[in-house]
Design an enzyme around this catalytic site. Structure first.
Site, PDB file in Angstrom:
ATOM      1  N   CYS A 265      17.282   2.872  -0.208  1.00  0.00           N
ATOM      2  CA  CYS A 265      17.905   1.554  -0.015  1.00  0.00           C
ATOM      3  C   CYS A 265      19.430   1.570   0.085  1.00  0.00           C
ATOM      4  CB  CYS A 265      17.478   0.636  -1.153  1.00  0.00           C
ATOM      5  SG  CYS A 265      15.720   0.305  -1.154  1.00  0.00           S
TER       6      CYS A 265
HETATM    7  N1  LIG Z   1      11.776   2.254  -2.350  1.00  0.00           N
HETATM    8  C1  LIG Z   1      12.451   1.200  -2.766  1.00  0.00           C
HETATM    9  O1  LIG Z   1      13.023   1.201  -3.840  1.00  0.00           O
HETATM   10  C2  LIG Z   1      12.536  -0.055  -1.925  1.00  0.00           C
HETATM   11  C3  LIG Z   1      12.972  -1.238  -2.531  1.00  0.00           C
HETATM   12  C4  LIG Z   1      13.048  -2.399  -1.782  1.00  0.00           C
HETATM   13  C5  LIG Z   1      12.733  -2.374  -0.426  1.00  0.00           C
HETATM   14  N2  LIG Z   1      12.333  -1.192   0.151  1.00  0.00           N
HETATM   15  C6  LIG Z   1      11.991  -1.226   1.573  1.00  0.00           C
HETATM   16  O2  LIG Z   1      10.574  -1.248   1.688  1.00  0.00           O
HETATM   17  C7  LIG Z   1      10.151  -0.523   2.842  1.00  0.00           C
HETATM   18  C8  LIG Z   1       9.178   0.566   2.446  1.00  0.00           C
HETATM   19  O3  LIG Z   1       9.849   1.510   1.633  1.00  0.00           O
HETATM   20  P1  LIG Z   1       9.083   2.507   0.658  1.00  0.00           P
HETATM   21  O4  LIG Z   1      10.109   3.029  -0.288  1.00  0.00           O
HETATM   22  O5  LIG Z   1       7.849   1.880   0.107  1.00  0.00           O
HETATM   23  O6  LIG Z   1       8.658   3.665   1.666  1.00  0.00           O
HETATM   24  P2  LIG Z   1       7.638   4.872   1.353  1.00  0.00           P
HETATM   25  O7  LIG Z   1       8.040   5.973   2.254  1.00  0.00           O
HETATM   26  O8  LIG Z   1       7.536   5.111  -0.107  1.00  0.00           O
HETATM   27  O9  LIG Z   1       6.234   4.307   1.829  1.00  0.00           O
HETATM   28  C9  LIG Z   1       5.984   3.885   3.121  1.00  0.00           C
HETATM   29  C10 LIG Z   1       4.587   4.274   3.534  1.00  0.00           C
HETATM   30  O10 LIG Z   1       4.385   3.769   4.840  1.00  0.00           O
HETATM   31  C11 LIG Z   1       3.567   4.700   5.534  1.00  0.00           C
HETATM   32  N3  LIG Z   1       3.696   4.450   6.969  1.00  0.00           N
HETATM   33  C12 LIG Z   1       4.669   4.841   7.828  1.00  0.00           C
HETATM   34  N4  LIG Z   1       4.413   4.370   9.057  1.00  0.00           N
HETATM   35  C13 LIG Z   1       3.262   3.655   8.965  1.00  0.00           C
HETATM   36  C14 LIG Z   1       2.484   2.923   9.896  1.00  0.00           C
HETATM   37  N5  LIG Z   1       2.848   2.804  11.176  1.00  0.00           N
HETATM   38  N6  LIG Z   1       1.364   2.336   9.463  1.00  0.00           N
HETATM   39  C15 LIG Z   1       0.970   2.460   8.177  1.00  0.00           C
HETATM   40  N7  LIG Z   1       1.666   3.122   7.250  1.00  0.00           N
HETATM   41  C16 LIG Z   1       2.799   3.721   7.633  1.00  0.00           C
HETATM   42  C17 LIG Z   1       4.068   6.039   5.072  1.00  0.00           C
HETATM   43  O11 LIG Z   1       3.086   7.049   5.273  1.00  0.00           O
HETATM   44  C18 LIG Z   1       4.339   5.767   3.585  1.00  0.00           C
HETATM   45  O12 LIG Z   1       3.218   6.097   2.788  1.00  0.00           O
HETATM   46  C19 LIG Z   1      11.445  -0.013   3.497  1.00  0.00           C
HETATM   47  O13 LIG Z   1      11.864  -0.949   4.454  1.00  0.00           O
HETATM   48  C20 LIG Z   1      12.426   0.004   2.343  1.00  0.00           C
HETATM   49  O14 LIG Z   1      13.766  -0.115   2.776  1.00  0.00           O
HETATM   50  C21 LIG Z   1      12.205  -0.044  -0.575  1.00  0.00           C
END
Ligand SMILES: NC(=O)c1ccc[n+]([C@@H]2O[C@H](COP(=O)([O-])OP(=O)(O)OC[C@H]3O[C@@H](n4cnc5c(N)ncnc54)[C@H](O)[C@@H]3O)[C@@H](O)[C@H]2O)c1
Length: 413
Positions: A265
């Site tokens: 983030c």
């Molecule tokens: N990690 C954090 O602390 C956090 C906090 C707030 C917001 N976010 C936002 O949330 C979103 C997700 O982040 P995250 O940390 O959960 O990511 P992550 O990498 O932990 O998880 C994302 C998942 O999505 C899957 N994926 C990718 N492409 C895909 C598709 N086309 N169809 C289905 N699944 C798919 C991946 O295999 C992965 O398992 C991002 O936009 C991030 O900026 C993250």
């Protein structure tokens, strides 16, 4: 208009955001199908193995066993859902610009299976206009002919992995709908999971608010990292300065120095903001500058650490404690410890690392805390680290996290 009453939720992406959301929804009485393209992850999750710290194996196991949760790679499963949330990564590309390709891919993959009257919410962080200008046209183009009435909203996730206080339930949730019906449905969906829902007037406001929140952190971390360098140059303890400033009851919020910023983030989202600015002819130079200060911090830390042994050892053995980007998580995405390690290595050091929450990092394995070294750096103190053992060695230590341990060989950044 036929109201759809089923409480089946499909969550696209089962990572740090999607899986805790799944568990919170199960807790609130939803049946959840978690869709992910990563087959190995889906298999592990379905066997009750949680890939993230904030969801325990027991919690996952129970949700699977009672039939309220399952993971799948099959997008056709979204047809069962009355609500679909997108929780896929939105990283930077090689040019350090927004890469929304996974979000678009997910929209294309799910679109052919959407049932009529479904609410589709993007939780992924992105620039204003992502839902309206990118996702909706894609879904509208590919959706089944009978999916006439779809509802769209943005509800940016604010989860803070490893946080023991703030979670999906008690963190207020921003919701911006594309129209009144969408907003009403999205508010009602999140109200079933969260204690407080904050409706805003458009998806763009929700998208921009999320970028503002994380840019606020980036800029303040950069400020304190810069003040750290100013204080150190005049032999003043920055942590005492921060403590002193924090006694002001209004208008100040304490941030602490560190090796830099990491994770999915804080180093990433502000660059969505600067890109969005450029697209609209505005240069966000304060944010650019903050990004540069934080990016240079690992090199500053490496130099400060090596100064502690003052060139007395030709190829010092340096142990980095904690390589995940923050305490309580094993997430090494964008971790500033990578640049720290590279810089130390370039200065001729033999570098090893120790982190109880990280199994392998950049193809390397960790060493035990007793690894024989000349210098140690507290980059991130993780739960389960036996700090007393390293303090007992009597070697110089650079403490970048204001660890509060007391030892004559401990030097604060
Ligand atoms: N990690 C954090 O602390 C956090 C906090 C707030 C917001 N976010 C936002 O949330 C979103 C997700 O982040 P995250 O940390 O959960 O990511 P992550 O990498 O932990 O998880 C994302 C998942 O999505 C899957 N994926 C990718 N492409 C895909 C598709 N086309 N169809 C289905 N699944 C798919 C991946 O295999 C992965 O398992 C991002 O936009 C991030 O900026 C993250």
């Amino acid at each position: 208009m036929k109201e759809k009453l089923n409480r089946t939720l499909a969550i696209i992406g089962q990572g740090y955001v999607g899986l805790p959301l799944a568990m919170a929804a199960v807790e609130a009485g939803w049946t959840v199908v978690g869709v992910d393209i990563f087959e190995e992850k889906v298999t592990a999750i379905n066997s009750g193995l949680s890939p993230i710290e904030d969801v325990s194996n027991e919690q996952l196991h129970e949700a699977i066993a009672n039939g309220s949760y399952s993971a799948t790679t099959d997008f056709a499963q979204v047809a069962k859902a009355s609500v679909i949330t997108l929780c896929v990564p939105t990283p930077l590309n090689a040019k350090r610009e927004p890469d929304v390709s996974m979000l678009l891919a997910a929209a294309k993959q799910l679109a052919p299976y959407i049932a009529n009257e479904t609410l589709i919410v993007s939780e992924s962080t992105s620039f204003p206009g992502t839902l309206r200008k990118l996702l909706i046209p894609e879904i509208e183009l590919l959706k089944p002919a009978d999916a006439k009435n779809l509802y769209y909203a943005t509800a940016p996730e604010r989860v803070n992995p490893g946080d023991l206080i703030w979670n999906q339930k008690n963190t207020p949730r921003l919701v911006g709908g594309i129209d009144q019906n969408s907003r009403t449905r999205a508010v009602s969906f999140y109200a079933s999971i969260c204690d407080e829902v904050v409706p805003v007037n458009s998806p763009e406001i929700a998208e921009a608010a999320k970028l503002l929140e994380n840019t606020f952190r980036l800029v303040n971390i950069a400020l304190i990292n810069q003040v750290t360098q100013l204080c150190a140059a005049d032999s003043i303890d920055v942590n005492e300065v921060i403590d002193a400033a924090a006694t002001k009851p209004y208008g100040y919020m304490p941030f602490r120095p560190g090796v830099g910023v990491g994770g999915h983030c804080i180093p990433v989202d502000p660059l969505y903001l600067t890109w969005w600015g450029r697209e609209n002819g505005v240069v966000a130079d304060l944010v650019n500058s903050a990004d540069t200060i934080n990016a240079e911090m690992p090199r500053y830390v490496a130099q400060r650490a090596l100064n502690l042994i003052d060139g007395t050892i030709k190829n010092p053995r340096v142990l980095i404690l904690g390589v995940a980007y923050k305490p309580g998580v094993g997430d090494v995405r964008e971790t500033p410890m990578k640049e720290l390690r590279n810089t130390l290595t370039n200065f001729g050091a033999e570098v090893a690392w120790h982190d109880p929450l990280v199994s392998t990092w950049e193809g390397t394995s960790q060493v035990g805390i007793d690894w024989d070294c000349d210098l140690a750096i507290f980059a991130n103190i993780q739960p389960g680290m036996d700090i007393k053992r390293i303090l007992a060695k009597g070697i110089p230590i650079l403490d970048c996290v204001n660890s509060q341990f007391k030892s004559p060989n401990l030097n604060l950044l």
